[in-house]
Motif scaffolding. Structure first.
Motif, PDB file in Angstrom:
ATOM      1  N   UNK A   1       0.869  -1.187   0.000  1.00  0.00           N
ATOM      2  CA  UNK A   1       0.000   0.000   0.000  1.00  0.00           C
ATOM      3  C   UNK A   1       0.901   1.231   0.000  1.00  0.00           C
ATOM      4  N   UNK A   2       0.758   2.076  -1.021  1.00  0.00           N
ATOM      5  CA  UNK A   2       1.609   3.262  -1.132  1.00  0.00           C
ATOM      6  C   UNK A   2       0.878   4.339  -1.922  1.00  0.00           C
ATOM      7  N   UNK A   3       1.265   5.604  -1.735  1.00  0.00           N
ATOM      8  CA  UNK A   3       0.611   6.693  -2.467  1.00  0.00           C
ATOM      9  C   UNK A   3       0.958   6.728  -3.955  1.00  0.00           C
ATOM     10  N   UNK A   4       2.154   6.232  -4.330  1.00  0.00           N
ATOM     11  CA  UNK A   4       2.520   6.205  -5.754  1.00  0.00           C
ATOM     12  C   UNK A   4       3.530   5.085  -6.022  1.00  0.00           C
ATOM     13  N   UNK A   5       3.869   4.912  -7.301  1.00  0.00           N
ATOM     14  CA  UNK A   5       4.738   3.818  -7.729  1.00  0.00           C
ATOM     15  C   UNK A   5       6.153   3.918  -7.150  1.00  0.00           C
ATOM     16  N   UNK A   6       6.693   5.118  -7.092  1.00  0.00           N
ATOM     17  CA  UNK A   6       8.058   5.292  -6.576  1.00  0.00           C
ATOM     18  C   UNK A   6       8.167   4.926  -5.103  1.00  0.00           C
ATOM     19  N   UNK A   7       7.165   5.285  -4.328  1.00  0.00           N
ATOM     20  CA  UNK A   7       7.165   4.942  -2.902  1.00  0.00           C
ATOM     21  C   UNK A   7       7.044   3.434  -2.730  1.00  0.00           C
ATOM     22  N   UNK A   8       6.248   2.783  -3.568  1.00  0.00           N
ATOM     23  CA  UNK A   8       6.109   1.327  -3.521  1.00  0.00           C
ATOM     24  C   UNK A   8       7.452   0.654  -3.794  1.00  0.00           C
ATOM     25  N   UNK A   9       8.187   1.155  -4.787  1.00  0.00           N
ATOM     26  CA  UNK A   9       9.519   0.608  -5.096  1.00  0.00           C
ATOM     27  C   UNK A   9      10.453   0.743  -3.887  1.00  0.00           C
ATOM     28  N   UNK A  10      10.454   1.917  -3.261  1.00  0.00           N
ATOM     29  CA  UNK A  10      11.331   2.160  -2.118  1.00  0.00           C
ATOM     30  C   UNK A  10      10.994   1.250  -0.943  1.00  0.00           C
TER      31      UNK A  10
ATOM     32  N   UNK B   1      15.872  -5.607   1.744  1.00  0.00           N
ATOM     33  CA  UNK B   1      17.161  -5.368   2.378  1.00  0.00           C
ATOM     34  C   UNK B   1      17.151  -5.760   3.837  1.00  0.00           C
ATOM     35  N   UNK B   2      16.066  -5.462   4.513  1.00  0.00           N
ATOM     36  CA  UNK B   2      15.940  -5.783   5.920  1.00  0.00           C
ATOM     37  C   UNK B   2      15.784  -7.281   6.148  1.00  0.00           C
ATOM     38  N   UNK B   3      14.946  -7.929   5.349  1.00  0.00           N
ATOM     39  CA  UNK B   3      14.649  -9.349   5.542  1.00  0.00           C
ATOM     40  C   UNK B   3      15.794 -10.259   5.101  1.00  0.00           C
ATOM     41  N   UNK B   4      16.480  -9.908   4.013  1.00  0.00           N
ATOM     42  CA  UNK B   4      17.470 -10.802   3.426  1.00  0.00           C
ATOM     43  C   UNK B   4      18.894 -10.249   3.451  1.00  0.00           C
ATOM     44  N   UNK B   5      19.079  -9.063   4.014  1.00  0.00           N
ATOM     45  CA  UNK B   5      20.411  -8.471   4.083  1.00  0.00           C
ATOM     46  C   UNK B   5      20.964  -8.093   2.718  1.00  0.00           C
ATOM     47  N   UNK B   6      20.103  -7.600   1.842  1.00  0.00           N
ATOM     48  CA  UNK B   6      20.499  -7.259   0.473  1.00  0.00           C
ATOM     49  C   UNK B   6      20.788  -5.773   0.326  1.00  0.00           C
ATOM     50  N   UNK B   7      21.637  -5.467  -0.632  1.00  0.00           N
ATOM     51  CA  UNK B   7      21.845  -4.083  -1.034  1.00  0.00           C
ATOM     52  C   UNK B   7      20.924  -3.801  -2.215  1.00  0.00           C
ATOM     53  N   UNK B   8      20.671  -2.547  -2.468  1.00  0.00           N
ATOM     54  CA  UNK B   8      19.750  -2.171  -3.554  1.00  0.00           C
ATOM     55  C   UNK B   8      20.214  -2.667  -4.916  1.00  0.00           C
ATOM     56  N   UNK B   9      21.523  -2.772  -5.101  1.00  0.00           N
ATOM     57  CA  UNK B   9      22.038  -3.236  -6.391  1.00  0.00           C
ATOM     58  C   UNK B   9      21.804  -4.723  -6.613  1.00  0.00           C
ATOM     59  N   UNK B  10      21.472  -5.461  -5.557  1.00  0.00           N
ATOM     60  CA  UNK B  10      21.210  -6.892  -5.680  1.00  0.00           C
ATOM     61  C   UNK B  10      19.753  -7.189  -5.989  1.00  0.00           C
ATOM     62  N   UNK B  11      18.908  -6.173  -6.016  1.00  0.00           N
ATOM     63  CA  UNK B  11      17.477  -6.357  -6.280  1.00  0.00           C
ATOM     64  C   UNK B  11      17.156  -5.777  -7.642  1.00  0.00           C
TER      65      UNK B  11
ATOM     66  N   UNK C   1       9.651  -1.741  -1.074  1.00  0.00           N
ATOM     67  CA  UNK C   1      10.080  -3.108  -1.388  1.00  0.00           C
ATOM     68  C   UNK C   1      11.589  -3.237  -1.245  1.00  0.00           C
ATOM     69  N   UNK C   2      12.344  -2.274  -1.749  1.00  0.00           N
ATOM     70  CA  UNK C   2      13.800  -2.321  -1.611  1.00  0.00           C
ATOM     71  C   UNK C   2      14.209  -2.338  -0.137  1.00  0.00           C
TER      72      UNK C   2
END
Length: 58
Positions: free
Chosen positions: A24-33, A40-50, A35-36
């Motif tokens: 649930x987000x106000x726009x597409x960019x916020x939804x992307x952020x 990152x929190x759940x799997x210890x990933x950096x943004x470049x790995x997604x 998820x990233x």
């Protein structure tokens, strides 16, 4: 707020894994952020790995 479905894949120890998350987000960019940040929190990933393939509104 609108609901967006974000799908793509991320790099794992074994290889690449696909994902699909509903956010649930106000726009597409916020939804992307969100998820990233979540992956990152759940799997210890950096943004470049997604790799986000698609963001669709429901």
């Amino acid at each position: 707020m609108s609901q967006f479905v974000v799908s793509g894949r991320f790099q794992d120890r074994i290889g690449h894994r696909d994902f699909e998350k509903a956010i649930d987000a106000p726009n597409e960019n916020v939804a992307r952020e969100h998820v990233l940040s979540q992956l990152g929190s759940e799997h210890g990933l950096k943004r470049t790995q997604v790799d986000i393939a698609e963001v669709t509104a429901e």
